[in-house]
Scaffold this motif. Structure first.
Motif, mmCIF file in Angstrom:
data_model
loop_
_atom_site.group_PDB
_atom_site.id
_atom_site.type_symbol
_atom_site.label_atom_id
_atom_site.label_comp_id
_atom_site.label_asym_id
_atom_site.label_seq_id
_atom_site.Cartn_x
_atom_site.Cartn_y
_atom_site.Cartn_z
ATOM 1 N N HIS A 91 76.027 55.470 -46.947
ATOM 2 C CA HIS A 91 75.401 56.978 -45.839
ATOM 3 C C HIS A 91 76.566 57.342 -45.010
ATOM 4 O O HIS A 91 76.456 58.177 -44.198
ATOM 5 N N HIS A 130 78.265 60.207 -43.625
ATOM 6 C CA HIS A 130 77.982 60.777 -42.183
ATOM 7 C C HIS A 130 79.849 61.335 -41.806
ATOM 8 O O HIS A 130 80.064 62.544 -41.355
ATOM 9 N N SER A 161 76.553 56.576 -35.252
ATOM 10 C CA SER A 161 75.517 56.879 -35.415
ATOM 11 C C SER A 161 74.386 55.243 -34.578
ATOM 12 O O SER A 161 74.863 54.875 -33.478
ATOM 13 N N ASP A 171 70.555 61.993 -39.080
ATOM 14 C CA ASP A 171 71.130 62.110 -40.437
ATOM 15 C C ASP A 171 69.897 63.175 -41.951
ATOM 16 O O ASP A 171 68.988 64.041 -41.691
HETATM 17 ZN ZN ZN Z 1 73.527 58.010 -39.960
#
Ligand code: ZN
Ligand code: KG4
Length: 398
Positions: free
Chosen positions: A165, A169, A194, A367
């Protein structure tokens, strides 16, 4: 088509269907990569994000099992929306054995029910691979996306890219001017901020990362969310605090004392935000009667935001100088913060005039699945035909 190649990266052109369910957004995107290995070009065929924010707001934060249930309910529908937008939605009323799918989705009963009804009747779309976030994130939420990807891969005979993930980003910063990918020069440095992470990542090349600093306690976004609660502001706290800070006109006078800048002068590149949150708590507790929270709130919000931004920027610029980086990337939900964006751009120009600073488009800060597709290709990830697993604690560079 690159379907027969299992080694993974850079068989262009390539169409990827990406899935993201690590937290409280259910997202699916379809992207086509073309061009050369060195300079891939992107065409976004669809990009759907369905936020559960309103649902979790009632609880003051993301509830993992609620997120899991919502992802199960949403995924088949979001998939159809993404296929439709990409012009790939077609039916194929064919009977096939669902035994393997039933096994893969055995732990997601709601998803299995919907999958049988809504997904198995779809014609396999013209994609080369599926990309899915397999970590880090909330384990129950991650597993839904991962199992959905496993089931689709089985149904459509496609390979899977398991994607980190945070790598998503990181590359989201390259999408700041429509669909044109911004240039990145190495070595590069990413400040990833985040709700769950705060990391400084040194990027030696595409796919080559080293975390050189990270938070020792709360993530920056988490600090925004917790401080918002102390200030009586709703979840998610980041945008609320920025908004409140903008209303602060008399801030110095309204503020009894300044907040600390934790670890500003420590020699490493780590961060710590939990003490800052406690300092806000004491500040609010000690407010004089003549200046209740209602009056002091904008000033405190502004001072807290400045404290976070000061530390993030100072460490980023110091690391950028030490490692002589040529590009600085900003990513993650907190990258939506206007002050952070402004100061990072200014300080990069002032301190590293030959380096470029890449700020993601606002729609790419939260996201989404498009960033997962980007990471699959730009991060030179490998694809597999095996069943994959979620891993809530994976780290970049390991
Ligand atoms: Zn995130
Ligand atoms: O990346 P993200 O969408 O989800 C995670 O992977 O965690 O980040 C969400 C975080 C939340 O903590 C939210 O409060 C924060 O990003 N955030 C902001 C802003 N917009 C969202 N923080 C500061 N300023 C903002 N404008």
């Amino acid at each position: 088509m690159s379907e027969s190649h299992d080694t993974g990266f850079f068989y262009l052109p390539m169409k990827i269907l990406a899935i993201e369910t690590s937290c409280d957004e259910t997202a699916i995107a379809i992207a086509e990569f073309s061009g050369s290995k060195k300079k891939p070009a992107l065409s976004v065929l669809s990009n759907i994000v369905s936020s559960q924010m309103a649902l979790h707001a009632k609880f003051g934060g993301v509830v993992p099992n609620l997120a899991r249930r919502e992802h199960q309910k949403n995924l088949p529908h979001i998939l159809k929306m993404a296929l439709q937008e990409a012009g790939m939605l077609a039916r194929q009323p064919k009977k096939r054995s669902l035994r393997e799918i039933e096994k893969i989705l055995g732990r997601e009963p709601e998803l299995l029910k919907r999958f049988k009804k809504e997904v198995v009747t779809l014609k396999a779309p013209d994609i080369d691979a599926i990309a899915v976030t397999h970590g880090p994130g909330l384990a129950p939420a991650l597993w839904v996306g991962v199992n959905f990807a496993n089931a689709l891969a089985k149904l459509w005979h496609k390979p899977i890219f398991p994607i980190n993930h945070m790598e998503g980003h990181l590359y989201s910063a390259l999408l700041n001017q429509g669909q044109k990918l911004a240039v990145i020069k190495f070595p590069a440095l990413a400040l990833l901020v985040s709700g769950g992470h705060t990391e400084l990542v040194l990027i030696k090349n595409f796919g080559k990362y080293k975390i050189i600093g990270e938070t020792l306690d709360d993530a920056a976004g988490e600090a925004f969310d917790k401080v918002a609660r102390i200030l009586g502001l709703p979840y998610p706290g980041g945008p609320e605090i920025s908004k409140a800070a903008e209303n602060s006109k008399v801030w110095r006078r309204a503020l009894p004392r300044k907040l600390p800048r934790p670890m500003l002068n420590s020699k490493d590149y780590n961060f710590s935000f939990s003490g800052l949150k406690t300092a806000v708590l004491y500040l609010v507790r000690d407010l004089p009667r003549t200046q209740p929270l209602k009056i002091a709130r904008p000033a405190i919000a502004k001072e807290f935001q400045s404290a976070v931004v000061d530390v993030l920027i100072a460490k980023t610029i110091r690391a950028a100088k030490e490692y002589k980086v040529k590009t600085i990337l900003l990513g993650g939900g907190v990258a939506a913060n206007k002050l952070l964006r402004k100061i990072l751009a200014e300080e990069t120009e002032k301190n590293l005039p030959t380096a470029g600073c890449r700020l993601p488009a606002l729609c790419m800060t939260g996201d989404n699945a498009l960033m997962i597709a980007l990471a699959a290709i730009l991060g030179k990830n490998k694809k597999t035909r095996k069943i994959i697993r979620a891993d809530a604690n994976i780290r970049l560079g390991n």
